[in-house]
Structures are given as C-alpha cells and as structure tokens.
Write an enzyme that holds these catalytic residues in place. Structure first.
Site, short mmCIF file in Angstrom:
data_model
loop_
_atom_site.label_atom_id
_atom_site.label_comp_id
_atom_site.label_asym_id
_atom_site.label_seq_id
_atom_site.Cartn_x
_atom_site.Cartn_y
_atom_site.Cartn_z
N HIS A 122 3.41 -3.79 71.21
CA HIS A 122 1.96 -3.65 71.38
C HIS A 122 1.36 -5.05 71.17
CE1 HIS A 122 -2.13 -2.36 70.18
NE2 HIS A 122 -1.84 -1.15 70.63
N ASP A 199 6.52 -2.35 62.77
CA ASP A 199 5.27 -1.72 63.17
C ASP A 199 5.55 -0.23 63.37
OD1 ASP A 199 3.24 -0.57 64.62
OD2 ASP A 199 3.18 -2.10 66.18
N CYS A 363 -1.89 -1.68 76.10
CA CYS A 363 -1.81 -2.82 75.17
C CYS A 363 -0.40 -3.38 75.11
CB CYS A 363 -2.27 -2.46 73.76
SG CYS A 363 -3.97 -1.98 73.66
C1 LIG Z 1 -1.58 2.07 68.00
C2 LIG Z 1 -0.57 1.04 67.82
C3 LIG Z 1 -0.91 -0.20 67.25
C4 LIG Z 1 -2.30 -0.58 66.87
O1 LIG Z 1 -2.82 0.26 65.89
P1 LIG Z 1 -4.35 0.13 65.44
O2 LIG Z 1 -4.59 1.39 64.70
O3 LIG Z 1 -5.16 0.00 66.70
O4 LIG Z 1 -4.47 -1.09 64.59
C5 LIG Z 1 0.11 -1.12 67.09
N1 LIG Z 1 1.37 -0.85 67.44
C6 LIG Z 1 1.73 0.33 67.99
C7 LIG Z 1 3.16 0.56 68.34
C8 LIG Z 1 0.77 1.31 68.20
O5 LIG Z 1 1.12 2.47 68.75
#
Ligand SMILES: *Cc1c(COP(=O)(O)O)cnc(C)c1O
Length: 405
Positions: A122, A199, A363
């Site tokens: 992302h 993440d 994204c």
């Molecule tokens: C949604 C998501 C993000 C970003 O999360 P936020 O809540 O917008 O900060 C980052 N990485 C992954 C894999 C996501 O699915």
C-alpha cells in the site's frame, strides 16, 4: 459460539439499508469494515456517560475514562499476545504508525544503509520510507512479485545483506489479497540483524497474530479495518526498539518534565502519545476486538474461505474476466477486470444495483504497473457477507458486461 450468519448480520445495522432502491451488498471491506451495534453503543456510552480527558484528572469521570482506555490497551495487548502493555502505542491508524517508525529511523540510518520494501505494498508503506531515504541517503530495495501476485522469496533472500537495516512488508495485500509468508521474512531479516515492520492493516480482520511468536519488531494496524471506528489504530514495537526511537510529536502527555532549558520525555507508551488521543476510539477498538474474538477467528477464516472459493469459481465462468492475484495463499479479496472495459464503468453499474465495490489502483500503483493495467474492480468479502450476495455480484458483473459491450 457457533457461526450463525443471520445473527451476525443482525449485529450490523447498516446491512439493513438500501442503496439505489436495492438492498445494500457491501463488498468494500478491504477499504473499511462495517461496525456492529455493540461498537456503536460503546461510542454512544462514552460520550453519554463518562466523556473526560484521561491520565491527568483527579475527578471521577477522568478516572473512569482512563481506566476504560487503559483496559482497551490491555485487550489489544492480549489479542496480539504482546508481552507488555506499554509496547502498544495508540495511533490514529496504520499510516500514522508507519510514519512514526520511519521518522524514528531517520536518526538511526546512515547513507548507503539499505532498507527493503515489497512490490505488493500500500502507498502508506512505501512513501514514508522514500521520505526517510531522501533524508538519510539510505537505499530502498524492492522485493519483486510474481505473476500470481506473490512475493519472490528467492529474490528477497538475495537482497538481504549486512547493509540491510530494516524490512517493511504487509501481512496481506489489500489490492490482491495475497497472504505473505511473514514468518519466513522476519526470520531471514533477523539473520542479518535487520529489524522488520509488518503492516497488518489488511490482515487483522482475518487472522489473529501472535506477535511474540512471530518475533516481529514493529507491527501496525487500524481499528476501522476490524469492525472498530476510524481514526484509531496501534503500533506495536519491541520495548528495546521503542526506547531507541526518538519521540515523533512533541506536546502534552509525552513529557516527564519541561523547562525552557531542557525537556525530558515520559516513559513508554506516553513518549509516543502526545496530545489528547482518540479516547472513545481506543475504547471502542477494544470492544471490536472482543466482538471478533467472540465469533472466533477460526470460524471467520473458514467461512470467508468458502465465500472466496465460491465467488472465484462463479466469476471465472464469465467470459473475458481476469482475476489478478491467484496465489494459493490468499484471503477474501478478488481483484478483476473485464476485457476491454474500464473498471470504473463496472463499479458504477454495480453501484446502481446496490453493490459496493472499489475500483482503481487501491493505493497500490506499483502492482497495477506490474500488470500494466489502470486498475481493477475489487470485491472484498467479510464474515457478514453471504453466498446470495456473491450471486448478486456475479449477475451484476454479467449485466455490466452486457451494457458496456
Ligand atoms: C488500509 C491499509 C493501509 C492504510 O490504513 P489507514 O487506516 O488508511 O492508515 C495500509 N496498508 C494496508 C495493507 C491497508 O489495507
């Protein structure tokens, strides 16, 4: 508790509504999940009954709010099997957590140190590190992906060296649904003494992770992807790392003592929690975690896998439909395109039918560039979706194809 889809759906008031005169079919769970009544009630209860600022007040409401907020921290700690409550830092979400760590590493990295990202990330797990590299002169290396949308682990192993200081990878790709082999990634990184940030934003609604067993150095997630409210999340960091990193923001709550000559910082976790936090959000995050655990992550994963298998088979019967992300290890995300049709047009027609999907690059532009496409239609399923909804999606996609060709 046994898995009863009817009682589960009854927990989510939004699932009763209509969109464009049709019952809502919500298949945008990878962007954000819906909220059960019990989480909504926790928010109303906070503002109705014990709204107060935390940690500083001597009065009853402040004490009550502080207790509930710290209880939520402990729930999150236990959910992720974290050793110490102060290794859990409340943030505004995944993006905030990653930026906090990237900022911290700007004082720990030197020019020509190397950091490793993956091709499946992302943007929020790419851009903060690029900013870090610009500041420090460190070099960003990329783990390539395969045609199936999995990480090329052989290539990863060749990228690792004594120059590698940090590796940051997602647990599950939000664009393709691929589940990455994070245990292997962490073990290999530790052999060269590199730290690892995972993440977990996309994974937390599907998988319960044991962070001590994983031996991960940093882990970030957002409450809103796992039935909690927006604007709150957590960063887990090993104590030794959190002690090494400088504070991210200065302000109230994060200090031990302030004079104009010198300020000393508070202990963990407060060192990283400047200002009044999202108190209500943190508490409701704890409620969401209780709710998911009551259903059970095993039951959730089993059910979602059934939905994924069923939906994949049904969609593949449509001529000219391509699915991106075909790794054998994936969660309930299906990214696809219809031959000769722009994803946005498919999404618009589905919306007219009450079906919410996401279209675009999700994204994750590097993934779209890899496949040489502008974007995809992404249907992402949660444990409150049904096979009937999959059928509505499939007939909606067929209808869109007829209208657009
Ligand atoms: C949604 C998501 C993000 C970003 O999360 P936020 O809540 O917008 O900060 C980052 N990485 C992954 C894999 C996501 O699915």
């Amino acid at each position: 508790m046994s898995f009863n889809i009817d009682t589960i759906r009854a927990d989510f008031p939004i699932l009763q509504r209509e969109v464009n005169g049709k019952p809502l079919v919500y298949l945008d769970n990878a962007a954000t999940s819906q909220k059960p009544q019990i989480v909504i009630d926790a928010i109303v209860d906070y503002y109705s009954n014990y709204n107060a600022n935390i940690h500083r007040g001597v009065h009853a409401l402040s004490q009550e709010a502080t207790d509930k907020y710290e209880e939520a921290r402990q729930k999150i700690q236990h959910h992720f099997n974290v050793g110490k409550a102060h290794e859990i830092i409340f943030t505004s979400g995944t993006t905030h957590g990653i930026n906090l760590v990237a900022h911290g590493f700007s004082s720990l990295l030197n020019a020509n140190d190397e950091v490793i990202v993956s091709a499946l990330e992302h943007h929020s797990n790419i851009v903060p590190w690029q900013m870090l590299c610009e500041k420090t002169g460190a070099v960003l290396k990329v783990i390539p992906m395969t045609q199936e949308g999995a990480l090329d682990m052989a290539a990863y192993n060749t990228l690792l060296s004594s120059k590698t200081k940090l590796v940051f990878v997602n647990q599950i790709s939000n664009a393709l649904g691929t589940i990455n082999p994070i245990q292997d990634i962490i073990e290999a990184a530790h052999k060269v003494d590199a730290a690892v940030l995972i993440d977990g934003a996309q994974a937390c609604a599907h998988i319960k992770s044991d962070l001590q067993a994983l031996d991960v150095d940093f882990y970030v997630t957002s409450a809103h992807k796992m039935c909690g409210p927006t604007g709150v999340g957590v960063l887990y960091g090993k104590e030794k790392w959190l002690n090494k990193l400088p504070p991210y923001q200065g302000g109230g709550e994060m200090i031990a003592e302030v004079t104009f000559e010198k300020t000393t910082y508070a202990d963990l976790p407060h060192k990283f929690e400047a200002g009044t936090p999202n108190i209500c959000g943190g508490i409701a995050f704890g409620t969401a975690i209780d709710y998911l655990n009551k259903i059970g992550f095993h039951a959730i994963a089993t059910y979602e896998h059934e939905l994924l298998t069923y939906a994949t088979a049904q969609l593949l019967q449509i001529e000219g439909l391509t699915i991106y992300g075909t790794s054998s290890d994936k969660t309930s995300v299906i990214s696809f395109n219809l031959k000769g049709i722009h994803p946005y047009d498919v999404g618009t027609i589905l919306d007219k039918l009450g079906i919410a999907v996401r279209t675009g690059h999700h994204c994750a532009q590097p993934i779209m560039n890899f496949y040489n496409i502008p974007g995809t239609v992404r249907a992402s399923f949660a444990f409150y979706n049904t096979k009937e909804e999959v059928d509505l999606l499939v007939s909606g996609v067929r209808r869109a194809q007829q209208m657009l060709t």
